[in-house]
Design an enzyme around this catalytic site. Structure first.
Site, short mmCIF file in Angstrom:
data_model
loop_
_atom_site.label_atom_id
_atom_site.label_comp_id
_atom_site.label_asym_id
_atom_site.label_seq_id
_atom_site.Cartn_x
_atom_site.Cartn_y
_atom_site.Cartn_z
CD GLN A 35 3.76 -0.81 7.54
OE1 GLN A 35 3.51 -1.96 7.92
NE2 GLN A 35 2.77 0.04 7.27
CG HIS A 66 -6.98 -8.19 -2.00
ND1 HIS A 66 -5.80 -8.25 -2.73
CD2 HIS A 66 -6.68 -7.52 -0.86
CE1 HIS A 66 -4.85 -7.61 -2.07
NE2 HIS A 66 -5.34 -7.16 -0.93
CD GLU A 90 -2.12 -4.44 -0.21
OE1 GLU A 90 -2.99 -4.11 0.61
OE2 GLU A 90 -1.54 -5.53 -0.18
CG ASP A 110 -3.10 1.31 6.07
OD1 ASP A 110 -3.28 0.22 5.49
OD2 ASP A 110 -2.04 1.61 6.66
CG ASP A 142 -3.41 2.18 16.04
OD1 ASP A 142 -2.43 2.06 16.81
OD2 ASP A 142 -4.11 1.22 15.69
CB ALA A 143 -7.29 -0.15 12.71
CG ASP A 160 -6.18 -6.43 3.84
OD1 ASP A 160 -6.20 -5.73 2.79
OD2 ASP A 160 -5.36 -7.35 4.03
N PRO A 169 3.12 -2.79 13.80
CG PRO A 169 2.39 -1.56 11.94
CD PRO A 169 3.38 -2.61 12.36
#
Ligand code: SAM
Length: 303
Positions: A35, A66, A90, A110, A142-143, A160, A169
């Site tokens: 990205q 959050h 983050e 992530d 990759d989740a 998230d 993605p």
């Protein structure tokens, strides 16, 4: 007239709807494998993280997003020990999760290590020390793969993730096949929550995410909050096969925050009641959408 040494950043919510922020400067810009990553300094929101042209969080009001994402699910579960965060680059989602004394392990998956690296360097106000916490396990991957390959069970799973952009993605993590697998790894007592885009800017996307989660879980609810730096009402979907999120009372929320000595800036019983009180026209539209997102026909953000 002095030369202007700042510029307007135009963010497209849909091809025909945009909002603007005055930016003082670009602090960092990088195209990762997945990205386009920008950290910018804005006049009104401080530092802002932008992925593929979409504001992810800002220094001024990231706590709203959050806290709204994390606390209803953690309190609905009641005593979460193992928490899985999908995305969360983050580190602020992890920060909120680690406030719960019952948490023994928090795994964050992530796909983009550049987002994590850049956030640790430029956005430390979001993840101060979080990645060094002994309870945290950071997985770069990759989740989707992680969720389908994990042999473990989790008390709470928090998605998230970036929005389901067609070229992005994350879109496969908003499908019924994915949610079925999440239901397996949290079992009957676990809780799942996901960011679910904006019920006002992209109502169909939000409604399809809700309908898709509802296809899998016995108890499913949506809730909303206005986030100034997104310039949008933002939506979340929370679900469980064993606990009804709509039964969560504001008095219970306040008692649990107090009992666990959890400090929040946005979230408490009053804010909880507000988020789950959705206006009639939005409820009627969301409940009217009967489309389920699948791997074969995924829901995307409007392009
Ligand atoms: N706060 C944002 C929002 O408003 O939705 C989302 C936070 S975070 C920046 C989104 C994260 O999802 C990014 O760090 C991105 O790298 C991650 N991500 C996107 N697709 C992913 C995938 N398939 N697996 C794991 N992480 C993913």
């Amino acid at each position: 007239m002095s030369a202007r040494n700042w510029f307007w950043y135009i963010e497209f919510d849909t091809p025909t709807h945009a909002h603007m922020k005055g930016l003082k400067r670009i602090v960092y810009r990088h195209r990762s494998k997945y990205q386009d990553i920008v950290v910018a300094e804005s006049f009104d929101f401080g530092l802002v993280l932008i992925l593929d042209g979409k504001t992810q969080s800002s220094q001024k009001d990231e706590f709203i997003y959050h806290e709204a994402l994390v606390h209803p699910a953690m309190i609905l579960h009641g005593s979460p020990r193992r928490v899985l965060v999908l995305g969360g680059g983050e580190g602020a989602t992890l920060r909120e999760v680690l406030k719960y004394p019952t948490v023994e392990e928090a795994i964050m998956v992530d796909i983009d290590e550049d987002v994590v690296r850049i956030s640790r360097e430029y956005l430390r106000f979001m993840n101060e020390g979080v990645f060094e916490d002994r309870r945290v396990k950071l997985v770069i991957g990759d989740a989707l793969d992680y969720v389908f390959s994990t042999k473990d069970k989790y008390d709470v799973v928090i998605a998230d993730l970036s929005d389901p952009l067609e070229e992005g993605p994350a879109y496969k993590l908003y499908t019924v096949e994915f949610y079925r697998r999440v239901a397996e790894i949290i079992g009957d007592t676990g809780v799942f929550v996901t960011q679910a885009t904006s019920p006002t800017n992209t109502p169909r996307t939000h409604a399809v995410i809700y309908r898709t989660v509802r296809e899998v879980f016995r108890y499913t609810a949506y809730y909303h909050i206005f986030i100034p730096s997104f310039e949008a009402v933002w939506g979340f979907v929370i679900a469980s096969n064993g606990r009804d999120p709509r039964k969560l009372e504001s008095e219970h929320v306040d008692r649990e925050l107090h009992r666990n000595n959890i400090k929040t800036r946005f979230y408490d019983g009053e804010a909880h009641k507000h988020m789950f009180s959705v206006p009639k026209h939005l409820r009627e539209y969301i409940e009217s959408v009967d489309e389920v997102s699948t791997v074969e026909k995924p829901i995307y953000m409007p392009a």
